[in-house]
Design a protein around this motif. Structure first.
Motif, PDB file in Angstrom:
ATOM      1  N   GLY A 252       0.813  -1.209   0.000  1.00 19.20           N
ATOM      2  CA  GLY A 252       0.000   0.000   0.000  1.00 19.20           C
ATOM      3  C   GLY A 252       0.845   1.257   0.000  1.00 19.20           C
ATOM      4  O   GLY A 252       0.557   2.220  -0.725  1.00 19.20           O
ATOM      5  N   ALA A 253       1.925   1.257   0.817  1.00 23.62           N
ATOM      6  CA  ALA A 253       2.812   2.420   0.847  1.00 23.62           C
ATOM      7  C   ALA A 253       3.531   2.608  -0.476  1.00 23.62           C
ATOM      8  O   ALA A 253       3.680   3.736  -0.970  1.00 23.62           O
ATOM      9  N   ILE A 254       3.966   1.515  -1.095  1.00 24.70           N
ATOM     10  CA  ILE A 254       4.676   1.613  -2.366  1.00 24.70           C
ATOM     11  C   ILE A 254       3.732   2.044  -3.477  1.00 24.70           C
ATOM     12  O   ILE A 254       4.103   2.849  -4.350  1.00 24.70           O
ATOM     13  N   ASP A 255       2.516   1.526  -3.473  1.00 18.69           N
ATOM     14  CA  ASP A 255       1.547   1.940  -4.491  1.00 18.69           C
ATOM     15  C   ASP A 255       1.231   3.436  -4.384  1.00 18.69           C
ATOM     16  O   ASP A 255       0.976   4.099  -5.389  1.00 18.69           O
ATOM     17  N   THR A 256       1.240   3.958  -3.162  1.00 20.46           N
ATOM     18  CA  THR A 256       0.886   5.360  -2.945  1.00 20.46           C
ATOM     19  C   THR A 256       2.058   6.297  -3.215  1.00 20.46           C
ATOM     20  O   THR A 256       1.903   7.343  -3.852  1.00 20.46           O
ATOM     21  N   PHE A 257       3.230   5.939  -2.729  1.00 22.97           N
ATOM     22  CA  PHE A 257       4.367   6.865  -2.755  1.00 22.97           C
ATOM     23  C   PHE A 257       5.504   6.432  -3.668  1.00 22.97           C
ATOM     24  O   PHE A 257       6.473   7.173  -3.824  1.00 22.97           O
ATOM     25  N   GLY A 258       5.420   5.250  -4.238  1.00 21.92           N
ATOM     26  CA  GLY A 258       6.530   4.748  -5.021  1.00 21.92           C
ATOM     27  C   GLY A 258       7.433   3.870  -4.180  1.00 21.92           C
ATOM     28  O   GLY A 258       7.371   3.867  -2.956  1.00 21.92           O
ATOM     29  N   VAL A 259       8.325   3.138  -4.854  1.00 21.46           N
ATOM     30  CA  VAL A 259       9.172   2.175  -4.151  1.00 21.46           C
ATOM     31  C   VAL A 259      10.126   2.867  -3.183  1.00 21.46           C
ATOM     32  O   VAL A 259      10.215   2.513  -1.997  1.00 21.46           O
ATOM     33  N   SER A 260      10.839   3.871  -3.654  1.00 16.74           N
ATOM     34  CA  SER A 260      11.849   4.529  -2.824  1.00 16.74           C
ATOM     35  C   SER A 260      11.228   5.263  -1.641  1.00 16.74           C
ATOM     36  O   SER A 260      11.575   5.023  -0.485  1.00 16.74           O
ATOM     37  N   LEU A 261      10.294   6.139  -1.916  1.00 12.15           N
ATOM     38  CA  LEU A 261       9.690   6.933  -0.850  1.00 12.15           C
ATOM     39  C   LEU A 261       8.829   6.072   0.067  1.00 12.15           C
ATOM     40  O   LEU A 261       8.833   6.260   1.290  1.00 12.15           O
ATOM     41  N   GLY A 262       8.089   5.132  -0.490  1.00 12.37           N
ATOM     42  CA  GLY A 262       7.267   4.262   0.341  1.00 12.37           C
ATOM     43  C   GLY A 262       8.092   3.464   1.316  1.00 12.37           C
ATOM     44  O   GLY A 262       7.750   3.354   2.498  1.00 12.37           O
ATOM     45  N   SER A 263       9.206   2.900   0.864  1.00 15.67           N
ATOM     46  CA  SER A 263      10.088   2.140   1.757  1.00 15.67           C
ATOM     47  C   SER A 263      10.709   3.042   2.808  1.00 15.67           C
ATOM     48  O   SER A 263      10.851   2.664   3.979  1.00 15.67           O
ATOM     49  N   LYS A 264      11.068   4.238   2.405  1.00 14.39           N
ATOM     50  CA  LYS A 264      11.679   5.184   3.349  1.00 14.39           C
ATOM     51  C   LYS A 264      10.681   5.602   4.421  1.00 14.39           C
ATOM     52  O   LYS A 264      11.022   5.681   5.616  1.00 14.39           O
ATOM     53  N   LEU A 265       9.452   5.870   4.027  1.00 18.23           N
ATOM     54  CA  LEU A 265       8.436   6.260   4.994  1.00 18.23           C
ATOM     55  C   LEU A 265       8.118   5.129   5.958  1.00 18.23           C
ATOM     56  O   LEU A 265       7.909   5.359   7.161  1.00 18.23           O
ATOM     57  N   ILE A 266       8.073   3.905   5.455  1.00 20.20           N
ATOM     58  CA  ILE A 266       7.843   2.760   6.338  1.00 20.20           C
ATOM     59  C   ILE A 266       8.958   2.661   7.377  1.00 20.20           C
ATOM     60  O   ILE A 266       8.716   2.418   8.569  1.00 20.20           O
ATOM     61  N   SER A 267      10.186   2.861   6.948  1.00 20.85           N
ATOM     62  CA  SER A 267      11.321   2.836   7.883  1.00 20.85           C
ATOM     63  C   SER A 267      11.206   3.951   8.911  1.00 20.85           C
ATOM     64  O   SER A 267      11.451   3.742  10.110  1.00 20.85           O
ATOM     65  N   LEU A 268      10.823   5.143   8.455  1.00 20.69           N
ATOM     66  CA  LEU A 268      10.687   6.285   9.354  1.00 20.69           C
ATOM     67  C   LEU A 268       9.602   6.038  10.397  1.00 20.69           C
ATOM     68  O   LEU A 268       9.812   6.255  11.602  1.00 20.69           O
ATOM     69  N   GLU A 315      16.056  -1.878  13.527  1.00 20.19           N
ATOM     70  CA  GLU A 315      16.764  -1.654  12.270  1.00 20.19           C
ATOM     71  C   GLU A 315      16.028  -0.603  11.431  1.00 20.19           C
ATOM     72  O   GLU A 315      14.800  -0.629  11.332  1.00 20.19           O
ATOM     73  N   ALA A 316      16.781   0.300  10.833  1.00 17.12           N
ATOM     74  CA  ALA A 316      16.197   1.370  10.005  1.00 17.12           C
ATOM     75  C   ALA A 316      15.955   0.843   8.598  1.00 17.12           C
ATOM     76  O   ALA A 316      16.566   1.281   7.625  1.00 17.12           O
ATOM     77  N   MET A 317      15.036  -0.100   8.505  1.00 18.43           N
ATOM     78  CA  MET A 317      14.746  -0.738   7.221  1.00 18.43           C
ATOM     79  C   MET A 317      13.247  -0.982   7.115  1.00 18.43           C
ATOM     80  O   MET A 317      12.539  -1.014   8.123  1.00 18.43           O
ATOM     81  N   ALA A 318      12.797  -1.200   5.898  1.00 17.01           N
ATOM     82  CA  ALA A 318      11.380  -1.474   5.643  1.00 17.01           C
ATOM     83  C   ALA A 318      11.111  -2.952   5.865  1.00 17.01           C
ATOM     84  O   ALA A 318      10.892  -3.725   4.926  1.00 17.01           O
ATOM     85  N   THR A 319      11.142  -3.366   7.117  1.00 12.76           N
ATOM     86  CA  THR A 319      10.857  -4.745   7.504  1.00 12.76           C
ATOM     87  C   THR A 319       9.837  -4.736   8.624  1.00 12.76           C
ATOM     88  O   THR A 319       9.672  -3.735   9.331  1.00 12.76           O
ATOM     89  N   PRO A 320       9.149  -5.872   8.841  1.00  8.60           N
ATOM     90  CA  PRO A 320       8.151  -5.909   9.926  1.00  8.60           C
ATOM     91  C   PRO A 320       8.762  -6.035  11.304  1.00  8.60           C
ATOM     92  O   PRO A 320       8.066  -5.840  12.305  1.00  8.60           O
ATOM     93  N   ARG A 321      10.049  -6.370  11.387  1.00  9.19           N
ATOM     94  CA  ARG A 321      10.636  -6.600  12.711  1.00  9.19           C
ATOM     95  C   ARG A 321      10.551  -5.373  13.597  1.00  9.19           C
ATOM     96  O   ARG A 321      10.232  -5.468  14.789  1.00  9.19           O
ATOM     97  N   VAL A 322      10.862  -4.204  13.049  1.00  7.32           N
ATOM     98  CA  VAL A 322      10.891  -3.004  13.879  1.00  7.32           C
ATOM     99  C   VAL A 322       9.497  -2.690  14.418  1.00  7.32           C
ATOM    100  O   VAL A 322       9.348  -2.251  15.570  1.00  7.32           O
ATOM    101  N   PHE A 323       8.458  -2.938  13.638  1.00  8.83           N
ATOM    102  CA  PHE A 323       7.096  -2.691  14.106  1.00  8.83           C
ATOM    103  C   PHE A 323       6.687  -3.724  15.158  1.00  8.83           C
ATOM    104  O   PHE A 323       6.036  -3.385  16.159  1.00  8.83           O
ATOM    105  N   SER A 324       7.050  -4.965  14.934  1.00 15.17           N
ATOM    106  CA  SER A 324       6.746  -5.997  15.919  1.00 15.17           C
ATOM    107  C   SER A 324       7.471  -5.732  17.235  1.00 15.17           C
ATOM    108  O   SER A 324       6.894  -5.891  18.321  1.00 15.17           O
ATOM    109  N   GLU A 325       8.715  -5.297  17.145  1.00 22.96           N
ATOM    110  CA  GLU A 325       9.469  -4.965  18.364  1.00 22.96           C
ATOM    111  C   GLU A 325       8.813  -3.816  19.114  1.00 22.96           C
ATOM    112  O   GLU A 325       8.733  -3.833  20.347  1.00 22.96           O
ATOM    113  N   ALA A 326       8.340  -2.813  18.381  1.00 21.98           N
ATOM    114  CA  ALA A 326       7.657  -1.689  19.025  1.00 21.98           C
ATOM    115  C   ALA A 326       6.402  -2.164  19.753  1.00 21.98           C
ATOM    116  O   ALA A 326       6.110  -1.729  20.878  1.00 21.98           O
TER     117      ALA A 326
END
Length: 828
Positions: A252-268, A315-326
């Motif tokens: 959903g994030a990639i479809d909305t913002f593109g691959v680069s920005l969507g991944s970056k926003l997910i990491s942020l 980790e500052a990456m577009a992965t589910p681990r950081v959200f699960s850890e939170a």
């Protein structure tokens, strides 16, 4: 001068001072203070607007909405705690809702004015924001002052003309000293929060779609391009993406913002969620300055857990681990507050995102509810019965081939076991190096010592985490390594150490404050513990230090011994000198590493985290602040430091190179795709990383990333192992393709690439039934081989920028920059 003249002059002075005091204490004071905090909010609003629009790349109206909401939250907390003295609504939830509603009305007005000015005038959005902010400020102040923060006895609304009417506020009638201390504490907390968040992002820079982010972003690309990227064996033989909802969110994030920005926003967003959850946990575990110490320790201490430094928390990456850890940290915060059942909500969300990361936290929750002497909700016998019934249900479901659990009784055959042991030895705790075990022992000992000096629910949490951490390691060794249970290996029960790693950092901060305050032998315990942490991965020093700390903490005879002041001075002299030595070594390593680094090499900000340079000074300052009693009003130095950290984080959080930025866009490289257009099929580009998908738009014939997923798919493991063995036996790639963690040669971050290619070797490779259609390799490696240009029509390709790698042999660092490649046709 006559007595009457003196009397009149004194009365005039008193009248003038009283008028000024009354004037300042009335609505003018509120207006000025509200204006001041609004200026601060405007700085946040305006800064975020520019940052999100220019740096992140969001559409300016969306940026304006996000930045406006951030400024509104700042104004609310200042309004209720510092500016206004009366609150009309007794229901705080209704008050917050009303405050937000007024903010939403202001948000609509903000967007309309911004649109009207940019559309009807030649002003850009940057200048249009300034008059818009002024109008929205007046609207928000008057609406909130009249509706939320004025006395119910007053029937007249506040207008601009009422701002000079003096009125003595309620806070002047209360105890002034207590109120001032409370307000200065709020200000200090706000300053500290800005500094911690700035430091957090500075130590967690965004490096692009790297490591496991390639896995999840690649899955989204495969779904959108099933005939090319989707033909990668990693996705065709997928065995892991069905256990998480994260790919749908990322898509959903990639479809909305593109691959680069969507991944970056997910990491942020992931990093913001993590630091927010950590703040909640620190607030639930401690009081006062200890909270800040907990946060700083967790932020700056090394984040590795498990074996071979494969994984880190947050980790500052577009992965589910950081959200699960939170989610797990938020659940722990709720557990510390006694809200056991509310804690299930973030735990369930964490499990939906990454069940493996949530599993140890669910174990902690179950232990507290069923077995902890203070927190259990049922008698111990009933808890044992419930646990027994649960275990029996799992075994019964596995026996009857229940979904997923049937793998419990599936034994990993020797062939798959050999593949996994070679490619992913981190799955087997028995294969971890002794340095990694030393770190785990230090962390667990810290939890044990902290559990002795804390009380209540925090103590129960530490004990439960320690038990689950040990239980996870024992289970994965018995069930996985010894019995070969497929489910035990895939569930990665050893990941229980990630919660140990996070909470041990918090525990060390608590130990640092409280053991020092206890004095006596408690300080010997603290000194030994600090030495153990400083040398956590040097078992020759760490293990004796841990043993000394445990003896002084738990052995009554030793704990009650009287320590001579000279001995105490010697111990802490050694601790101080050793800390300075470690800091100096890390700083020297950073400087040596960065001295000759070429363009495109890791950014200096990334090196700060890699070498943990700030761990020693920041932890020392955190303890000094927590143990001292400086005046809370002296905010200049911490405010300046916080502003600097915040600005540095804004400027340097995104440390991607030009080549990484281009690759992250996944829009393809026209020149490269033109060279590959004559035939379809897989590409063998071992060091291509994410670029095989994003630039070439092709499936990988083989990659190291495919091997990391072999545990979830036997078919994938077989194909990957066959191809990797063929390339290794052929002599065109080194052992790192199959055994990346084998300790041979220098330490390097370089991906294995094709080498020593000859006509004969190339012919054998291209004669395979499933041979790759194309080979891409560095031009320098190709030049060192013996390939006939007449036989193989080789073309060249130059990337937009270099990719750099380093090799460290223990004495010096050497760098390699690769930008030029050759493209070789293979299978027809």
């Amino acid at each position: 001068m006559s007595l009457e003249s003196e009397r009149q002059r004194a009365m005039f002075a008193v009248s003038r001072n009283s008028s000024f005091a009354g004037l300042w204490s009335g609505q003018l004071r509120q207006f000025v203070l509200y204006g001041a905090i609004s200026v601060a909010a405007l700085a946040v609003d305006y800064g975020l607007l520019i940052f999100l629009t220019e740096t992140i790349g969001l559409y300016y109206l969306l940026s304006a909405t996000i930045s406006f909401m951030a400024g509104m939250l700042l104004v609310y907390f200042a309004s209720v705690s510092y500016i206004f003295d009366e609150r009309r609504l007794g229901n705080r939830s209704l008050e917050l809702t009303s405050f937000v509603a007024i903010g939403v009305a202001g948000l609509v007005l903000n967007a309309l004015l911004l649109w009207a000015i940019t559309s009807g005038t030649p002003l850009g959005y940057q200048l249009a924001k300034l008059p818009t902010a002024g109008i929205v400020f007046l609207f928000n102040y008057l609406a909130r002052r009249n509706l939320l923060f004025s006395s119910e006895r007053s029937s007249k609304p506040t207008t601009l003309g009422h701002l000079i009417r003096p009125r003595r506020p309620a806070w002047l009638s209360r105890s002034g000293s207590a109120t001032e201390v409370e307000r200065s504490t709020v200000l200090m907390s706000a300053v500290a929060a800005v500094g911690v968040v700035g430091l957090w992002f500075l130590l967690h820079p965004y490096e692009g779609i790297i490591h496991d982010a390639r896995l999840y972003v690649g899955h989204v690309l495969a779904a959108s391009d099933p005939n090319r990227v989707g033909q990668d064996i990693m996705f065709v033989l997928d065995g892991q993406f069905g256990f998480t909802v994260f790919p749908a969110l990322l898509a959903g994030a990639i479809d909305t913002f593109g691959v680069s920005l969507g991944s970056k926003l997910i990491s942020l967003v992931g990093l913001l969620a993590w630091i927010g959850a950590l703040a909640c946990l620190a607030a639930s575990m401690a009081r006062g300055r200890e909270r800040l110490a907990i946060m700083l320790f967790v932020v700056v201490l090394p984040a590795s857990y498990g074996g071979f430094h494969v994984f880190q928390y947050a980790e500052a990456m577009a992965t589910p681990r950081v959200f699960s850890e939170a989610g797990v940290l938020l659940a722990f915060a709720l557990l510390c507050q006694g809200r056991k059942y509310w804690a299930l909500l973030p735990l369930v969300i964490a499990a939906l995102l990454h069940p493996i990361m949530a599993l140890p936290a669910l174990g902690v929750w179950a232990w507290l509810v069923l077995f902890d002497p203070e927190e259990r909700v049922v008698p111990l016998k009933a808890g044992l019965v419930i646990a027994g019934i649960g275990a029996a249900a799992v075994l019964l479901a596995a026996a009857f081939q229940g979904p997923l659990v049937e793998r419990l009784f599936v034994a990993v055959d020797p062939g798959l076991s050999e593949i996994l042991s070679a490619r992913t030895p981190d799955l087997f705790s028995a294969q971890w190096p002794v340095q990694d075990w030393s770190r785990v022992v230090v962390q667990m000992a810290t939890l044990a010592i902290a559990a002795r000096i804390v009380e209540g629910r925090v103590r129960s949490l530490f004990i439960a985490t320690l038990i689950i951490g040990v239980g996870g390691l024992v289970s994965v060794h018995v069930l996985g390594s010894l019995l070969g249970s497929l489910l035990a290996i895939q569930a990665q029960l050893w990941r229980s150490v990630w919660v140990v790693a996070v909470l041990s950092g918090a525990a060390l901060a608590i130990c640092g404050v409280r053991l020092w305050k206890q004095g006596g032998n408690a300080r010997i315990t603290l000194g030994s513990l600090l030495v153990a942490w400083l040398s956590a991965e040097t078992p020759e020093l760490a293990l004796p230090a841990v043993l000394a700390a445990m003896i002084f903490a738990f052995w009554p005879r030793v704990r009650d011994l009287r320590v001579e002041p000279k001995l105490m001075l010697a111990v802490w002299g050694f601790v101080g000198c050793y800390a300075l030595l470690i800091f100096g070594m890390r700083l020297y390593g950073l400087v040596s590493f960065a001295a000759d680094a070429p363009d495109g090499s890791p950014h200096l900000v990334s090196l700060l985290s890699m070498f943990a340079v700030l761990a020693v000074p920041v932890c020392a300052l955190a303890l000094a602040y927590a143990l001292s009693n400086p005046p809370e009003r002296r905010l200049v130095l911490p405010l300046g430091a916080s502003v600097v950290l915040g600005l540095l984080a804004l400027a340097f959080w995104d440390v991607r190179s030009e080549r990484t930025i281009v690759a992250d866009q996944a829009s393809g490289d026209p020149a490269l795709r033109a060279r590959l257009s004559s035939r379809s099929g897989d590409v063998l580009w071992l060091d291509g990383r994410f670029e095989t998908w994003s630039l070439a738009g092709r499936p990988n014939w083989i990659s190291t990333l495919q091997g990391s997923s072999a545990v979830f798919s036997r078919s994938l493991a077989d194909i990957w192992d066959r191809r990797s063995r063929f390339l290794t036996d052929l002599g065109v790639v080194d052992h790192r393709l199959r055994t990346p963690f084998a300790v041979e040669g220098p330490t390097t971050n370089d991906e294995p690439s094709l080498r020593e290619l000859t006509d004969t070797k190339l012919a054998r490779l291209c004669a395979l039934p499933d041979a790759p259609a194309w080979l891409i390799m560095p031009a320098s490696a190709f030049a060192s081989g013996e390939v006939s240009a007449e036989r193989w029509p080789v073309t060249s390709w130059r990337a937009v920028g270099p990719v750099t790698s380093f090799a460290w042999d223990g004495k010096a660092v050497s760098w390699t920059a690769t930008q030029n490649y050759v493209v070789i046709p293979c299978a027809s």
